[in-house]
Design an enzyme around this catalytic site. Structure first.
Site, PDB file in Angstrom:
ATOM      1  N   GLN A 134       0.623  -9.081  -3.352  1.00 45.01           N
ATOM      2  CA  GLN A 134      -0.792  -9.268  -3.046  1.00 45.01           C
ATOM      3  C   GLN A 134      -1.236 -10.679  -3.406  1.00 45.01           C
ATOM      4  O   GLN A 134      -1.991 -11.312  -2.652  1.00 45.01           O
ATOM      5  CB  GLN A 134      -1.632  -8.244  -3.816  1.00 45.01           C
ATOM      6  CG  GLN A 134      -1.508  -6.823  -3.311  1.00 45.01           C
ATOM      7  CD  GLN A 134      -2.277  -5.857  -4.193  1.00 45.01           C
ATOM      8  OE1 GLN A 134      -2.097  -5.833  -5.415  1.00 45.01           O
ATOM      9  NE2 GLN A 134      -3.123  -5.058  -3.603  1.00 45.01           N
ATOM     10  N   GLY A 136      -6.978  -7.939  -0.402  1.00 42.49           N
ATOM     11  CA  GLY A 136      -5.663  -8.052  -1.033  1.00 42.49           C
ATOM     12  C   GLY A 136      -4.726  -6.971  -0.539  1.00 42.49           C
ATOM     13  O   GLY A 136      -3.566  -7.233  -0.191  1.00 42.49           O
ATOM     14  N   ASP A 137      -5.202  -5.735  -0.500  1.00 40.23           N
ATOM     15  CA  ASP A 137      -4.412  -4.625   0.023  1.00 40.23           C
ATOM     16  C   ASP A 137      -4.104  -4.819   1.502  1.00 40.23           C
ATOM     17  O   ASP A 137      -2.973  -4.618   1.956  1.00 40.23           O
ATOM     18  CB  ASP A 137      -5.168  -3.309  -0.145  1.00 40.23           C
ATOM     19  CG  ASP A 137      -5.238  -2.848  -1.590  1.00 40.23           C
ATOM     20  OD1 ASP A 137      -4.499  -3.392  -2.426  1.00 40.23           O
ATOM     21  OD2 ASP A 137      -6.041  -1.947  -1.877  1.00 40.23           O
ATOM     22  N   LEU A 138      -5.128  -5.178   2.254  1.00 39.40           N
ATOM     23  CA  LEU A 138      -4.968  -5.272   3.711  1.00 39.40           C
ATOM     24  C   LEU A 138      -4.040  -6.411   4.101  1.00 39.40           C
ATOM     25  O   LEU A 138      -3.156  -6.236   4.959  1.00 39.40           O
ATOM     26  CB  LEU A 138      -6.338  -5.452   4.366  1.00 39.40           C
ATOM     27  CG  LEU A 138      -7.338  -4.309   4.137  1.00 39.40           C
ATOM     28  CD1 LEU A 138      -8.709  -4.674   4.680  1.00 39.40           C
ATOM     29  CD2 LEU A 138      -6.851  -3.015   4.772  1.00 39.40           C
ATOM     30  N   SER A 158      -0.444  -5.600   3.352  1.00 47.53           N
ATOM     31  CA  SER A 158       0.089  -4.655   4.330  1.00 47.53           C
ATOM     32  C   SER A 158       0.438  -5.342   5.645  1.00 47.53           C
ATOM     33  O   SER A 158       1.446  -5.015   6.273  1.00 47.53           O
ATOM     34  CB  SER A 158      -0.921  -3.528   4.585  1.00 47.53           C
ATOM     35  OG  SER A 158      -0.927  -2.591   3.527  1.00 47.53           O
TER      36      SER A 158
END
Length: 414
Positions: A217, A185-187, A190
């Protein structure tokens, strides 16, 4: 655009690349945000990481750590903050806010990953910041985005995986769903933020007008669910865990071999025929029960005919032997451990494990997967210490003397 340079006109950490000359204020922490700005830094942008002087990015406390006689530093933090400069700012103090406004007037991009509304409460939202820089690209990464009924909810990576549907699809049919084994989700947020930022920067360069890049996200995860959305909208079919199987092609998944597991994806008639011949049973390619993709995908046939046949073939060989046999003829890859990936000669040839200085040592980390033919990759710089570049950045971008920097530090503004 503003560049940062030393007294000789050359900034020692300035990096070449297509984004050289672009300056970024990175007001983010942990991963969803730092990874986005790291990609921009790897591509040549001058990225200035902004941290609270009393509460630096708590990813600095995440393992693994690298120690020297002088310090112990987080390699996790360094992996997502390499090639950046570091300053400290207390955005709750008026002087800290004033200083950020001065910096914003001389940069191209600001990236933040606060909960929506936080920057506005500080008096530092896009509408305010754009009064001093009409060209500012303001990238905001959050759990649910800046609009919609859930926009103010707190979120972590797992929130994105849960709310975006991916968690419900992962795992095995007879067990509870399983989160994807990384902070996807973070990656993914980003990655989309980096794309959106570069697109908005191009627009700002063309029109002179900046804008907000709003990345969620949940939205990002939703786009990673492959065919699940259209399966539901067309057939009301709800995607569920399938283990290592694929929803509509077979064979395409994990198979055991002599020393582990391989991925094999030879579901087309062409690849199936090559595979049958490779294992000395070409007649299986014309077997009336297995001679078409449709037949091989039929659940009972896949389970009782195709899988046992492949397991019999593969069980006699190691991962390396199977990869050698498959060569460039059929899609077969060893399911590698991280140790095997890091030591993989192909990964080395792609320069995907790079050395980054951490506590005086060179530590291997994942490299930049974007390979540009017009650019030779260069050594990576270390992640900055909190406020390491205060004097230089504030002098160059805000016109503040070292004496004033010292006063602001004493006052708690930086």
């Amino acid at each position: 655009m503003t560049d940062i340079s030393d007294e000789n006109g050359c900034w020692k950490s300035h990096r070449s690349g297509p984004l050289s000359g672009v300056t970024v204020l990175d007001v983010t922490r942990v991963v969803a945000g730092p990874f986005c700005s790291m990609l921009l830094a790897d591509l040549g942008a001058t990225v200035i990481k902004v941290e609270n002087p009393d509460e630096p990015d708590y990813a600095r406390t995440f393992p693994p750590f690298v120690s020297s006689d002088e310090e112990q530093l987080s390699a996790f933090f360094a992996q997502f903050n390499r090639n950046k400069l570091g300053i400290t700012l207390n955005l709750k103090s008026q002087e800290g806010k004033d200083l950020l406004m001065k910096l914003v007037g001389n940069v191209d991009i600001l990236v933040e990953n606060f909960r929506p509304g936080t920057m506005e409460k500080l008096g530092l939202g896009f509408d305010t910041l754009s009064t001093v820089n009409k060209r500012l690209v303001y990238t905001a990464i959050s759990g649910f985005g800046r609009t919609g009924p859930n926009s103010s909810k707190p979120a972590y990576d797992n929130t994105g995986q849960a709310a975006g549907g991916l968690w419900s699809m992962n795992g095995y049919a007879d067990r509870p769903p399983v989160r994807v084994g990384t902070i996807i989700g973070d990656l993914s947020a980003s990655l989309y933020a980096a794309i959106g930022t570069i697109a908005a920067l191009r627009e700002a360069e063309r029109t002179g007008k900046g804008q907000v890049v709003d990345v969620s996200q949940q939205d990002s995860i939703l786009t990673l669910t492959e065919n699940a959305v259209v399966r539901y909208t067309t057939q009301k079919e709800v995607a569920s865990p399938l283990g290592n199987d694929h929803p509509f092609v077979s064979p395409y998944g994990q198979f055991a071999c002599k020393d582990g597991y391989v991925f094999f994806g030879g579901y087309t008639d062409k690849f199936w025929a090559i595979t049958c011949a490779m294992f000395g049973e070409p007649d299986k390619a014309i077997d009336p029960e297995l001679d078409t993709m449709e037949k091989r995908f039929e659940p009972t046939t896949a389970r009782t005919k195709v899988k046992p046949l492949l397991e019999r073939w593969f069980s006699a060989f190691t991962k390396a032997e199977l990869e050698d046999m498959a060569g460039d003829k059929v899609p077969l890859s060893a399911i590698k451990t991280i140790a095997e990936v890091v030591e993989d000669p192909h990964v080395a040839a792609r320069n995907m494990i790079v050395n980054v200085p951490v506590a005086g040592k060179l530590i291997g980390m994942f490299g930049l997967p974007i390979k540009l033919s017009g650019r030779e990759e260069e050594p990576n710089d270390k992640a900055p210490a909190p406020g390491e570049h205060n004097d230089l950045v504030f002098a160059k971008l805000a016109g503040i003397t070292s004496e004033e920097v010292a006063r602001l530090k004493k006052a708690g503004a930086i």
